[in-house]
Design a protein around this motif. Structure first.
Motif, mmCIF file in Angstrom:
data_model
loop_
_atom_site.group_PDB
_atom_site.id
_atom_site.type_symbol
_atom_site.label_atom_id
_atom_site.label_comp_id
_atom_site.label_asym_id
_atom_site.label_seq_id
_atom_site.Cartn_x
_atom_site.Cartn_y
_atom_site.Cartn_z
ATOM 1 N N LYS A 48 32.706 42.942 38.393
ATOM 2 C CA LYS A 48 33.735 43.249 39.363
ATOM 3 C C LYS A 48 34.880 42.097 39.220
ATOM 4 O O LYS A 48 34.670 41.096 38.896
ATOM 5 N N ARG A 49 36.049 42.518 39.720
ATOM 6 C CA ARG A 49 37.263 41.441 39.876
ATOM 7 C C ARG A 49 36.764 40.663 41.311
ATOM 8 O O ARG A 49 35.930 40.947 41.765
ATOM 9 N N LYS A 50 37.573 39.494 41.260
ATOM 10 C CA LYS A 50 37.404 38.587 42.405
ATOM 11 C C LYS A 50 38.335 38.976 43.536
ATOM 12 O O LYS A 50 38.248 37.894 44.385
ATOM 13 N N ASP A 51 38.897 40.017 43.572
ATOM 14 C CA ASP A 51 39.391 40.637 44.707
ATOM 15 C C ASP A 51 38.633 41.145 45.825
ATOM 16 O O ASP A 51 37.544 41.442 45.538
ATOM 17 N N PRO A 52 39.188 41.089 47.106
ATOM 18 C CA PRO A 52 38.183 41.347 48.216
ATOM 19 C C PRO A 52 37.891 42.877 48.052
ATOM 20 O O PRO A 52 36.487 43.234 48.478
ATOM 21 N N ARG A 153 50.299 39.747 39.060
ATOM 22 C CA ARG A 153 50.631 40.898 39.953
ATOM 23 C C ARG A 153 49.190 40.978 40.885
ATOM 24 O O ARG A 153 49.513 41.346 42.010
ATOM 25 N N ASP A 154 48.209 40.804 40.374
ATOM 26 C CA ASP A 154 46.850 40.869 41.047
ATOM 27 C C ASP A 154 46.859 39.863 42.146
ATOM 28 O O ASP A 154 46.575 40.098 43.342
ATOM 29 N N ILE A 155 47.338 38.743 41.811
ATOM 30 C CA ILE A 155 47.073 37.525 42.884
ATOM 31 C C ILE A 155 48.297 37.907 43.864
ATOM 32 O O ILE A 155 47.933 37.448 44.926
ATOM 33 N N GLU A 156 49.407 38.083 43.493
ATOM 34 C CA GLU A 156 50.520 38.682 44.560
ATOM 35 C C GLU A 156 50.062 39.507 45.332
ATOM 36 O O GLU A 156 50.211 39.423 46.637
ATOM 37 N N ARG A 157 49.482 40.338 44.918
ATOM 38 C CA ARG A 157 49.095 41.632 46.124
ATOM 39 C C ARG A 157 47.802 41.176 46.660
ATOM 40 O O ARG A 157 47.967 41.413 47.846
ATOM 41 N N VAL A 161 39.482 36.219 46.681
ATOM 42 C CA VAL A 161 38.939 35.887 48.096
ATOM 43 C C VAL A 161 38.878 34.336 48.446
ATOM 44 O O VAL A 161 39.370 33.944 49.606
ATOM 45 N N TRP A 162 38.399 33.374 47.438
ATOM 46 C CA TRP A 162 38.116 32.044 47.819
ATOM 47 C C TRP A 162 39.568 31.009 47.244
ATOM 48 O O TRP A 162 39.307 29.946 47.623
ATOM 49 N N TRP A 163 40.496 32.032 46.943
ATOM 50 C CA TRP A 163 42.013 31.167 46.593
ATOM 51 C C TRP A 163 42.505 30.723 47.702
ATOM 52 O O TRP A 163 42.990 31.584 48.181
ATOM 53 N N ASP A 164 42.943 29.407 47.862
ATOM 54 C CA ASP A 164 43.768 28.941 48.853
ATOM 55 C C ASP A 164 45.328 29.083 48.401
ATOM 56 O O ASP A 164 45.389 29.263 46.983
ATOM 57 N N CYS A 165 46.263 28.712 49.146
ATOM 58 C CA CYS A 165 47.693 28.741 48.661
ATOM 59 C C CYS A 165 47.818 27.725 47.552
ATOM 60 O O CYS A 165 48.618 28.080 46.612
#
Ligand SMILES: Nc1nc2c(ncn2[C@@H]2O[C@H](COP(=O)(O)OP(=O)(O)O)[C@@H](OP(=O)(O)OP(=O)(O)O)[C@H]2O)c(=O)[nH]1
Ligand SMILES: [Mn+2]
Length: 201
Positions: A48-52, A153-157, A161-165
């Protein structure tokens, strides 16, 4: 002089009279892309991707190929198949020899060029991408540009989950340094990358 006798059973078409097939009937290119898609889907099937949303991983390589066709204007089946396969060796049990066996030397070389050595520490891997990208083939640079554009684009969207600014900004900065090494490869992709990077840095 006219030949005598019955007409031949089959028309005697000389080579010039046989119409060239339209590009979309290039069956071998289409078959290669379908084979690569099937191969990558099976290899990435458990990831799976790392997105929520835990998007299936295969969405990424397929989307990278789609960026190349629809935004980069790329129709070379070798580059498109390489895009679809680009994370199989880095992120699954696929070996580079397996890629060569199934897809030939040219695709093998592109995949080898875009595969990080995961046995190295992350810092080193990231530094190597910046250092080595300028020396890569045009085909590998195309895959890299589309890969980075998809990921940004994925990051912008919706960042992992665990990446901060800070982590997000670092990825944008590092991507800018990597794609600087692809300058002059594809205007449309480079312009799209400039836009998203300028918006986020
Ligand atoms: N933005 C984003 N990336 C995700 C997501 N899920 C998985 N990834 C993958 O994670 C990688 C970026 O994460 P990092 O922490 O920087 O790198 P790492 O996984 O290689 O250690 C990318 O690998 P890559 O495609 O091989 O590219 P690269 O960054 O290594 O060049 C990207 O495809 C997600 O939901 N969003
Ligand atoms: Mn990728």
């Amino acid at each position: 002089m006219e030949k005598e006798g019955p007409p031949p059973a089959y028309p005697d078409l000389s080579e010039e009279q046989i119409p060239a097939p339209p590009p979309y009937s290039d069956a071998s290119g289409i078959m290669l892309i379908v084979k690569a898609t099937d191969f990558a889907a099976r290899k990435h099937r458990k990831q799976k991707r790392k997105d929520p949303q835990q998007t299936p991983y295969i969405n990424h390589p397929v989307g990278v190929a789609r960026i190349l066709t629809s935004e980069g204007g790329i129709t070379d089946p070798i580059v498109l198949a390489a895009a679809i396969l680009h994370d199989t060796v880095e992120d699954t049990n696929t070996t580079i020899d397996e890629i060569e066996q199934e897809f030939g030397r040219e695709i093998r070389n592109i995949i080898a060029e875009v595969t990080d050595d995961k046995s190295l520490p992350k810092e080193k891997r990231k530094a190597l991408q910046v250092e080595q990208t300028p020396h890569k083939s045009r085909q590998a640079k195309l895959v890299k540009l589309a890969d980075k554009l998809y990921n940004l684009r994925d990051i912008e969207r919706s960042p992992p989950v665990w990446w901060d600014c800070r982590r997000v900004k670092e990825y944008f900065k590092w991507s800018r340094d990597v794609i600087a090494g692809c300058k002059g490869t594809n205007d449309a992709l480079e312009a799209a990358l400039d836009d998203i990077i300028n918006r986020n840095l």
